[in-house]
Design a protein around this motif. Structure first.
Motif, PDB file in Angstrom:
ATOM      1  N   ARG A 255       0.832  -1.196   0.000  1.00 39.85           N
ATOM      2  CA  ARG A 255       0.000   0.000   0.000  1.00 39.85           C
ATOM      3  C   ARG A 255       0.874   1.257   0.000  1.00 39.85           C
ATOM      4  NH1 ARG A 255      -3.775  -2.251   4.983  1.00 39.85           N
ATOM      5  NH2 ARG A 255      -4.985  -3.761   3.744  1.00 39.85           N
ATOM      6  N   ILE A 256       0.494   2.243  -0.832  1.00 33.61           N
ATOM      7  CA  ILE A 256       1.236   3.503  -0.839  1.00 33.61           C
ATOM      8  C   ILE A 256       0.392   4.686  -0.374  1.00 33.61           C
ATOM      9  CG2 ILE A 256       2.833   2.705  -2.631  1.00 33.61           C
ATOM     10  CD1 ILE A 256       1.336   4.501  -4.602  1.00 33.61           C
ATOM     11  N   LEU A 257      -0.942   4.533  -0.346  1.00 31.57           N
ATOM     12  CA  LEU A 257      -1.803   5.620   0.120  1.00 31.57           C
ATOM     13  C   LEU A 257      -3.180   5.064   0.431  1.00 31.57           C
ATOM     14  CD1 LEU A 257      -2.254   8.690   0.599  1.00 31.57           C
ATOM     15  CD2 LEU A 257      -2.992   8.842  -1.794  1.00 31.57           C
ATOM     16  N   GLU A 258      -3.728   5.469   1.557  1.00 29.73           N
ATOM     17  CA  GLU A 258      -5.093   5.089   1.922  1.00 29.73           C
ATOM     18  C   GLU A 258      -6.051   6.218   1.572  1.00 29.73           C
ATOM     19  OE1 GLU A 258      -7.773   3.630   5.783  1.00 29.73           O
ATOM     20  OE2 GLU A 258      -5.678   4.251   6.054  1.00 29.73           O
ATOM     21  N   GLY A 259      -7.278   5.844   1.186  1.00 27.48           N
ATOM     22  CA  GLY A 259      -8.315   6.844   1.002  1.00 27.48           C
ATOM     23  C   GLY A 259      -8.523   7.302  -0.424  1.00 27.48           C
ATOM     24  N   VAL A 260      -8.070   6.506  -1.408  1.00 26.58           N
ATOM     25  CA  VAL A 260      -8.302   6.851  -2.811  1.00 26.58           C
ATOM     26  C   VAL A 260      -9.615   6.240  -3.274  1.00 26.58           C
ATOM     27  CG1 VAL A 260      -5.868   7.067  -3.372  1.00 26.58           C
ATOM     28  CG2 VAL A 260      -6.987   4.839  -3.599  1.00 26.58           C
ATOM     29  N   SER A 261     -10.186   6.804  -4.321  1.00 26.60           N
ATOM     30  CA  SER A 261     -11.345   6.194  -4.955  1.00 26.60           C
ATOM     31  C   SER A 261     -10.868   5.132  -5.939  1.00 26.60           C
ATOM     32  CB  SER A 261     -12.194   7.253  -5.656  1.00 26.60           C
ATOM     33  OG  SER A 261     -11.418   8.037  -6.528  1.00 26.60           O
ATOM     34  N   ASN A 262     -11.802   4.375  -6.518  1.00 24.91           N
ATOM     35  CA  ASN A 262     -11.402   3.312  -7.438  1.00 24.91           C
ATOM     36  C   ASN A 262     -10.711   3.850  -8.682  1.00 24.91           C
ATOM     37  OD1 ASN A 262     -13.634   2.106  -5.718  1.00 24.91           O
ATOM     38  ND2 ASN A 262     -12.949   0.309  -6.839  1.00 24.91           N
ATOM     39  N   GLU A 263     -11.053   5.071  -9.056  1.00 26.05           N
ATOM     40  CA  GLU A 263     -10.404   5.731 -10.182  1.00 26.05           C
ATOM     41  C   GLU A 263      -9.852   7.065  -9.693  1.00 26.05           C
ATOM     42  OE1 GLU A 263     -13.655   3.960 -13.398  1.00 26.05           O
ATOM     43  OE2 GLU A 263     -13.337   6.127 -13.254  1.00 26.05           O
ATOM     44  N   PHE A 264      -8.646   7.394 -10.137  1.00 25.79           N
ATOM     45  CA  PHE A 264      -8.030   8.670  -9.776  1.00 25.79           C
ATOM     46  C   PHE A 264      -7.030   9.031 -10.862  1.00 25.79           C
ATOM     47  CE2 PHE A 264      -5.960   5.238  -7.348  1.00 25.79           C
ATOM     48  CZ  PHE A 264      -4.621   5.382  -7.679  1.00 25.79           C
ATOM     49  N   SER A 265      -6.215  10.030 -10.634  1.00 20.06           N
ATOM     50  CA  SER A 265      -5.195  10.415 -11.622  1.00 20.06           C
ATOM     51  C   SER A 265      -3.896  10.734 -10.912  1.00 20.06           C
ATOM     52  CB  SER A 265      -5.646  11.639 -12.435  1.00 20.06           C
ATOM     53  OG  SER A 265      -5.795  12.775 -11.594  1.00 20.06           O
ATOM     54  N   VAL A 266      -2.786  10.544 -11.635  1.00 20.29           N
ATOM     55  CA  VAL A 266      -1.462  10.954 -11.161  1.00 20.29           C
ATOM     56  C   VAL A 266      -0.776  11.654 -12.316  1.00 20.29           C
ATOM     57  CG1 VAL A 266       0.766  10.234 -10.251  1.00 20.29           C
ATOM     58  CG2 VAL A 266      -1.319   9.039  -9.520  1.00 20.29           C
ATOM     59  N   SER A 267      -0.287  12.853 -12.063  1.00 23.71           N
ATOM     60  CA  SER A 267       0.396  13.611 -13.112  1.00 23.71           C
ATOM     61  C   SER A 267       1.451  14.500 -12.481  1.00 23.71           C
ATOM     62  CB  SER A 267      -0.604  14.474 -13.894  1.00 23.71           C
ATOM     63  OG  SER A 267      -1.227  15.424 -13.039  1.00 23.71           O
ATOM     64  N   ARG A 268       2.355  15.025 -13.305  1.00 21.97           N
ATOM     65  CA  ARG A 268       3.310  16.041 -12.871  1.00 21.97           C
ATOM     66  C   ARG A 268       2.621  17.384 -12.944  1.00 21.97           C
ATOM     67  NH1 ARG A 268       8.428  16.331 -10.402  1.00 21.97           N
ATOM     68  NH2 ARG A 268       9.723  14.588 -11.048  1.00 21.97           N
ATOM     69  N   PHE A 269       2.513  18.077 -11.814  1.00 20.02           N
ATOM     70  CA  PHE A 269       1.850  19.365 -11.783  1.00 20.02           C
ATOM     71  C   PHE A 269       2.632  20.284 -10.865  1.00 20.02           C
ATOM     72  CE2 PHE A 269      -1.508  22.237 -10.041  1.00 20.02           C
ATOM     73  CZ  PHE A 269      -1.842  22.866 -11.236  1.00 20.02           C
ATOM     74  N   GLN A 270       3.110  21.380 -11.424  1.00 17.64           N
ATOM     75  CA  GLN A 270       3.878  22.375 -10.672  1.00 17.64           C
ATOM     76  C   GLN A 270       5.003  21.731  -9.860  1.00 17.64           C
ATOM     77  OE1 GLN A 270       1.141  24.947  -8.557  1.00 17.64           O
ATOM     78  NE2 GLN A 270       0.244  25.703 -10.457  1.00 17.64           N
ATOM     79  N   THR A 277      -8.149  12.691  -6.445  1.00 20.69           N
ATOM     80  CA  THR A 277      -9.092  11.613  -6.170  1.00 20.69           C
ATOM     81  C   THR A 277     -10.310  12.150  -5.433  1.00 20.69           C
ATOM     82  OG1 THR A 277      -9.344   9.449  -5.070  1.00 20.69           O
ATOM     83  CG2 THR A 277      -7.930  11.057  -3.979  1.00 20.69           C
ATOM     84  N   GLY A 278     -11.399  11.413  -5.505  1.00 20.23           N
ATOM     85  CA  GLY A 278     -12.472  11.648  -4.554  1.00 20.23           C
ATOM     86  C   GLY A 278     -11.997  11.212  -3.180  1.00 20.23           C
ATOM     87  N   ASP A 279     -12.452  11.887  -2.151  1.00 20.56           N
ATOM     88  CA  ASP A 279     -11.983  11.597  -0.796  1.00 20.56           C
ATOM     89  C   ASP A 279     -12.694  10.346  -0.269  1.00 20.56           C
ATOM     90  OD1 ASP A 279     -11.025  11.538   1.735  1.00 20.56           O
ATOM     91  OD2 ASP A 279     -11.763  13.514   2.322  1.00 20.56           O
ATOM     92  N   ALA A 280     -11.991   9.209  -0.330  1.00 24.58           N
ATOM     93  CA  ALA A 280     -12.579   7.945   0.126  1.00 24.58           C
ATOM     94  C   ALA A 280     -12.271   7.661   1.594  1.00 24.58           C
ATOM     95  CB  ALA A 280     -12.087   6.789  -0.746  1.00 24.58           C
ATOM     96  N   THR A 281     -11.807   8.672   2.329  1.00 23.93           N
ATOM     97  CA  THR A 281     -11.599   8.467   3.764  1.00 23.93           C
ATOM     98  C   THR A 281     -12.904   8.637   4.535  1.00 23.93           C
ATOM     99  OG1 THR A 281     -11.060  10.791   4.207  1.00 23.93           O
ATOM    100  CG2 THR A 281      -9.237   9.315   3.589  1.00 23.93           C
ATOM    101  N   GLU A 282     -13.955   9.109   3.865  1.00 29.80           N
ATOM    102  CA  GLU A 282     -15.258   9.251   4.497  1.00 29.80           C
ATOM    103  C   GLU A 282     -16.333   8.789   3.519  1.00 29.80           C
ATOM    104  OE1 GLU A 282     -14.843  13.453   5.317  1.00 29.80           O
ATOM    105  OE2 GLU A 282     -16.034  13.967   3.546  1.00 29.80           O
ATOM    106  N   ALA A 286     -18.361  14.368  -0.668  1.00 30.23           N
ATOM    107  CA  ALA A 286     -18.501  15.304  -1.779  1.00 30.23           C
ATOM    108  C   ALA A 286     -17.173  15.981  -2.121  1.00 30.23           C
ATOM    109  CB  ALA A 286     -19.538  16.368  -1.434  1.00 30.23           C
ATOM    110  N   LYS A 287     -16.115  15.632  -1.403  1.00 29.16           N
ATOM    111  CA  LYS A 287     -14.847  16.337  -1.557  1.00 29.16           C
ATOM    112  C   LYS A 287     -13.969  15.717  -2.641  1.00 29.16           C
ATOM    113  CE  LYS A 287     -14.799  17.415   3.392  1.00 29.16           C
ATOM    114  NZ  LYS A 287     -14.110  17.121   4.677  1.00 29.16           N
ATOM    115  N   ILE A 288     -13.357  16.577  -3.440  1.00 26.15           N
ATOM    116  CA  ILE A 288     -12.283  16.185  -4.353  1.00 26.15           C
ATOM    117  C   ILE A 288     -10.989  16.733  -3.767  1.00 26.15           C
ATOM    118  CG2 ILE A 288     -11.328  16.416  -6.678  1.00 26.15           C
ATOM    119  CD1 ILE A 288     -14.197  16.765  -7.686  1.00 26.15           C
ATOM    120  N   VAL A 289      -9.993  15.869  -3.614  1.00 24.54           N
ATOM    121  CA  VAL A 289      -8.766  16.254  -2.935  1.00 24.54           C
ATOM    122  C   VAL A 289      -7.551  15.878  -3.769  1.00 24.54           C
ATOM    123  CG1 VAL A 289      -9.802  16.031  -0.650  1.00 24.54           C
ATOM    124  CG2 VAL A 289      -8.642  14.062  -1.669  1.00 24.54           C
TER     125      VAL A 289
END
Length: 369
Positions: A255-270, A277-282, A286-289
Motif C-alpha cells: 500500500r502507498i496511500l489510503e483513502g483513494v477512490s477506485n479511479e483517480f489520476s497521477v500527473s506532474r503538476f507544478q 481523487t475523490g476523498d474515500a476516507t469518508e 462530496a470532496k475532491i482532494v
C-alpha cells in the motif's frame, strides 16, 4: 434499487446497502487557500448537447481521457446509457445499457464507438464467449503505445442471484486500433487481487509506464503501484512496488496511500507528482482532494481540498474524480467526476444526472511543495 442501478453504484466502490443517504447538499466550491474552481463550460456544453441531441450516447461514468496519434482525444467510459433523450429530458425505460464505450472528440466533433450495431449496441469490449449479465469488463485508464490504444480492463463476474453477488476476478489490457476503435486483442495480466488501471503515468525521464491500482476493501481503499518499460504494457513482465523495492511478485505489492477512490489520476503538476481523487476516507464524500509527492512511489502527503461537488445529497452521490493533464496547463487542473443516484428512477427521469461533470481548478502552489 434495480440490478442495473446497483451495478452503477458498485462501480463507485460504495456499499449502498450499508450506508445511509443523509448527506446535505454541498456548496459549489470549498477550496484551500490559493485554489479556485469553476465549471468547465466548454466540455459541459459539448457533451451535454451531444448527449441530448445525437440519439446515441446519453451518459456514462468513468471518463478517462487520452490523446490519440491524430490529435483527437479518446474518452474512455464504463457503464453507458445509449439511445435517445425524450422530450421531457429523460431516458426511455428500454434505453440500451452497456458496460463500456468510447467517445472520440475530434476538434469538438464527437463520435461514439461501441460493439454491436447502431440499432443494437453492445459493449465495445466483452469477455470472450461470456454472457454479459454474468461476466463483463469495466474500463480503467488508457494510453497509446506504438500507435495503438491500450485500455486497462477490470473483469467482474456474477456469483449468485442477489444484487450484491458479483466480484472482481482479474485484469487485462485491450488493444484497439485508434482509427476505428476496432478491438485487436485482449491480453490477460497475472492473477492479482488489485484492481490495476486506476491511473497510468508515463515517465519520459526513466522510460517506465507506471500503473496504479486499488486494493478495494469497500470501506477502506488503498493505492498500489506497478511499472513496466514504456511501450511494452502487454509484452514485458510487470514489476510491483513493495516496501521501497521493486519485485516481480504481484502478491507482494504494498500500500502507498489510503483513502483513494477506485479511479483517480497521477500527473506532474507544478513540480510534484500530484494525485487527484475523490476523498474515500469518508463515506459518500462530496470532496475532491489532491496529494503531492516528490517521487512517483510516494509518500503522498499534504491532503488538499480542491472542490466540493454540489450535486451530492439525498439519493445522489458523486465519485471517481480525476484530473486530465492532457487538457490542463501549468496552473490549471481539468477535473472530471461522476454523478449517480441510488434511486434508479432518477437516472431515467433526468438524463442529465448520470453524466460526468467537468471543472477547472486553478492552483497557485509553491513550486516543489
Amino acid at each position: 434499487m434495480t440490478n442495473r442501478s446497483l451495478t452503477l453504484a458498485v462501480a463507485a466502490g460504495i456499499a449502498a446497502a450499508t450506508i445511509p443517504i443523509t448527506a446535505a447538499s454541498a456548496a459549489p466550491t470549498a477550496c484551500a487557500a490559493g485554489i479556485s474552481a469553476e465549471i468547465n463550460t466548454e466540455l459541459t456544453e459539448r457533451f451535454g448537447t451531444y448527449a441530448d441531441t445525437a440519439g446515441r450516447w446519453t451518459g456514462a461514468d468513468s471518463a478517462y481521457s487520452v490523446d490519440l496519434p491524430d490529435g483527437s482525444t479518446a474518452w474512455i467510459y464504463s457503464d453507458t446509457f445509449m439511445g435517445e433523450v425524450d422530450e421531457n429530458g429523460g431516458r426511455p425505460a428500454d434505453s440500451p445499457f452497456l458496460h463500456n464505450s468510447i467517445i472520440v472528440d475530434d476538434g469538438g466533433t464527437l463520435t461514439t464507438y461501441t460493439g454491436g450495431t447502431e440499432a443494437a449496441p453492445e459493449s465495445l469490449v466483452k469477455v470472450a464467449g461470456a454472457d454479459e449479465t454474468q461476466r463483463w469488463y469495466w474500463f480503467g485508464d488508457a494510453t497509446v503505445e506504438n500507435g495503438m490504444l491500450r485500455v486497462m480492463l477490470l473483469e467482474f463476474i456474477k456469483t449468485g442471484t442477489g444484487v450484491f453477488d458479483f466480484k472482481f476476478t482479474g485484469n487485462a489490457v485491450a488493444t484497439l486500433d485508434p482509427a476505428d476503435m476496432s478491438l485487436l486483442s485482449v491480453t490477460d495480466l497475472p492473477d492479482s487481487t488489485i484492481n490495476w488501471g486506476s491511473a497510468i503515468y508515463e515517465d519520459p525521464e526513466d522510460g517506465y509506464t507506471y500503473v496504479f491500482g486499488v486494493e478495494d476493501n469497500q470501506a477502506q481503499k488503498y493505492a498500489h503501484l506497478a511499472r513496466v518499460p514504456t511501450g511494452s504494457l502487454t509484452t514485458e513482465s510487470w514489476e510491483y512496488f513493495s516496501a521501497g523495492e521493486w519485485t516481480a511478485d504481484s502478491a507482494a505489492s504494498s500500500r502507498i496511500l489510503e483513502g483513494v477512490s477506485n479511479e483517480f489520476s497521477v500527473s506532474r503538476f507544478q513540480g510534484r507528482f500530484t494525485l487527484v481523487t475523490g476523498d474515500a476516507t469518508e463515506p459518500l464524500s462530496a470532496k475532491i482532494v489532491m496529494y503531492r509527492s516528490a517521487d512517483i512511489t510516494g509518500p503522498y502527503t499534504g491532503k488538499t481540498e480542491l472542490y466540493t461537488t454540489p450535486e451530492t445529497g439525498g439519493n445522489v452521490f458523486t465519485y471517481n474524480a480525476k484530473a486530465h493533464p492532457n487538457l490542463g496547463d501549468a496552473d490549471t487542473l481539468v477535473i472530471s467526476y461522476n454523478v449517480n443516484s441510488f434511486n434508479s428512477d432518477d437516472l431515467y427521469a433526468d438524463a442529465g444526472l448520470y453524466r460526468p461533470r467537468y471543472i477547472n481548478v486553478d492552483a497557485q502552489l509553491r513550486r516543489g511543495r
